[in-house]
Design an enzyme around this catalytic site. Sequence first.
Site, mmCIF file in Angstrom:
data_model
loop_
_atom_site.group_PDB
_atom_site.id
_atom_site.type_symbol
_atom_site.label_atom_id
_atom_site.label_comp_id
_atom_site.label_asym_id
_atom_site.label_seq_id
_atom_site.Cartn_x
_atom_site.Cartn_y
_atom_site.Cartn_z
ATOM 1 N N SER A 1 1.036 0.345 -9.459
ATOM 2 C CA SER A 1 1.996 -0.370 -8.608
ATOM 3 C C SER A 1 2.245 -1.807 -9.027
ATOM 4 O O SER A 1 3.178 -2.443 -8.523
ATOM 5 C CB SER A 1 1.513 -0.334 -7.147
ATOM 6 O OG SER A 1 1.589 0.995 -6.646
ATOM 7 N N HIS B 1 7.686 6.243 5.041
ATOM 8 C CA HIS B 1 7.963 4.883 5.489
ATOM 9 C C HIS B 1 9.279 4.771 6.254
ATOM 10 O O HIS B 1 9.637 3.687 6.735
ATOM 11 C CB HIS B 1 8.025 3.930 4.283
ATOM 12 C CG HIS B 1 6.700 3.677 3.643
ATOM 13 N ND1 HIS B 1 6.216 4.421 2.590
ATOM 14 C CD2 HIS B 1 5.731 2.766 3.928
ATOM 15 C CE1 HIS B 1 5.029 3.966 2.225
ATOM 16 N NE2 HIS B 1 4.700 2.956 3.028
#
Length: 475
Positions: free
Chosen positions: A311, A356
């Site tokens: 990430s 999300h």
Amino acid sequence: MRYKFVILVFLLFWGGMIARLYHVSIKSNFYYEGLAKDNIERKRFIKPVRGEISDINGNLLAMNQIGFSILLKPHLKQTNQKLIAVVDKLVETFPDLNKTIMLKVYKKHNSPYNHKFIKVVDFIHYPNMMGAYPKLSILPEIKIEAETKRYYPYGKYAAHIVGYTGRSNKKENLKDPVVNEVGKVGKSGLERYYNKVLEGDLGYVVSKVTATNKAIEVLEKVPPKDNKNIQLNVDINLQKMIYERFKESKEVGVAIVMRTNGEIVSAVSYPSYDPNLFVGGISTKDWRALQDNLAHPFTNKFIHGTYPPGSTIKMGMALAFSKSLAGVLDTPEHCGGYITLGKSKHKFRCWASWGHGTVRLRRAIRESCDVYFYNKSLKVGIDAMAKHLRSFGLGVKTGVDLPREYNGVIPDKAWKMKRYKQAWYMGETVISAIGQGYDLVTPLQVARYTALLATSKLVTPRMAKVIDDNVTHPT
């Protein structure tokens, strides 16, 4: 007609005689004059003292210990009792010396064509030699020369930065006249990268000698250029502190502290090794211990270790999206916890299995939403992504002043075809968008990329601050 022929023969004969006379009396004079000069003059090189390496506060990381080497007169036969007696004398004086090894070294270098003394002992420490010097120096078969030995006071703490020196091989000797005379060369780290600076320049003495090779007059003397020192940006106290934290955690790892201008303050690869083991030649036992250690202490992980960036790549990936397709970041993406491609049932999951929901860029980075980057990557494509990520310093060498830096991999379609002879798949684009798949970068590339995100400047990382009194400037 006959008259002209006789004249021609006459002219050719005397022309050849005159040419030969010129060659013998004038042209050959330079050749024989050179030979005569070689017979009456001898040139002896003076070895320079290797430069030292210090940290930003002046703490020595690589220094020279003062001592002596021992050489024996050539043409002493193995069966000659004088040779055995001299070697026995050395072993009696210095019990740690190995008689068998000294005789083996002598035999290897002794020949009818060698008229130089043969080095059989590389280094004796200064205090150990002082008491023995008067007794040994009077023996005509022994020659004692001043010598230095590399020493690394901080050992394992700076090994992957400083590196080490070792005995040079034939190839290294042929490439560099200084190495050929000194017999030592930088093998890794800064010792290797800046070897040309640290080794200095040879000096020499030209002497007039007798038929027995005894010097009777010094004709020319040029001192060596030595002590070409290097000061680093590194703070060894910070280096030690970070290393000890790794040791306490018992975790293998890398830590880099770099200013945004590229100056490296600390770079720890844990675990490490003691570079002093290599200075005089590492033992088989110690070498095997390093090779068999599954934590790979000999590997410099901050430039030779390549890992998936994960990430950490997402900020750069967002920049790559924006540079590749105008307005692509303006629209949000919906995260339901995963995506599928085409008719495949395979799920490319987000780390948050519950999803999300609707996500824009800022939240996607803050909460590290994988699906957001999956969807954007499919709109942009792998080739455009790879092009911009490389321009951000990922998958390319940083240019740091250390040898053998690895590239890493930021893949595209051409790379996969060349490497595997296979086409690129959409699923590979998706996982590349979150720093996985074929993506591989070095920790130093990530540090450089982080500095780019902070300053918008892609700097060149630097270990050295001052090189032979010349201050380096960040680029």
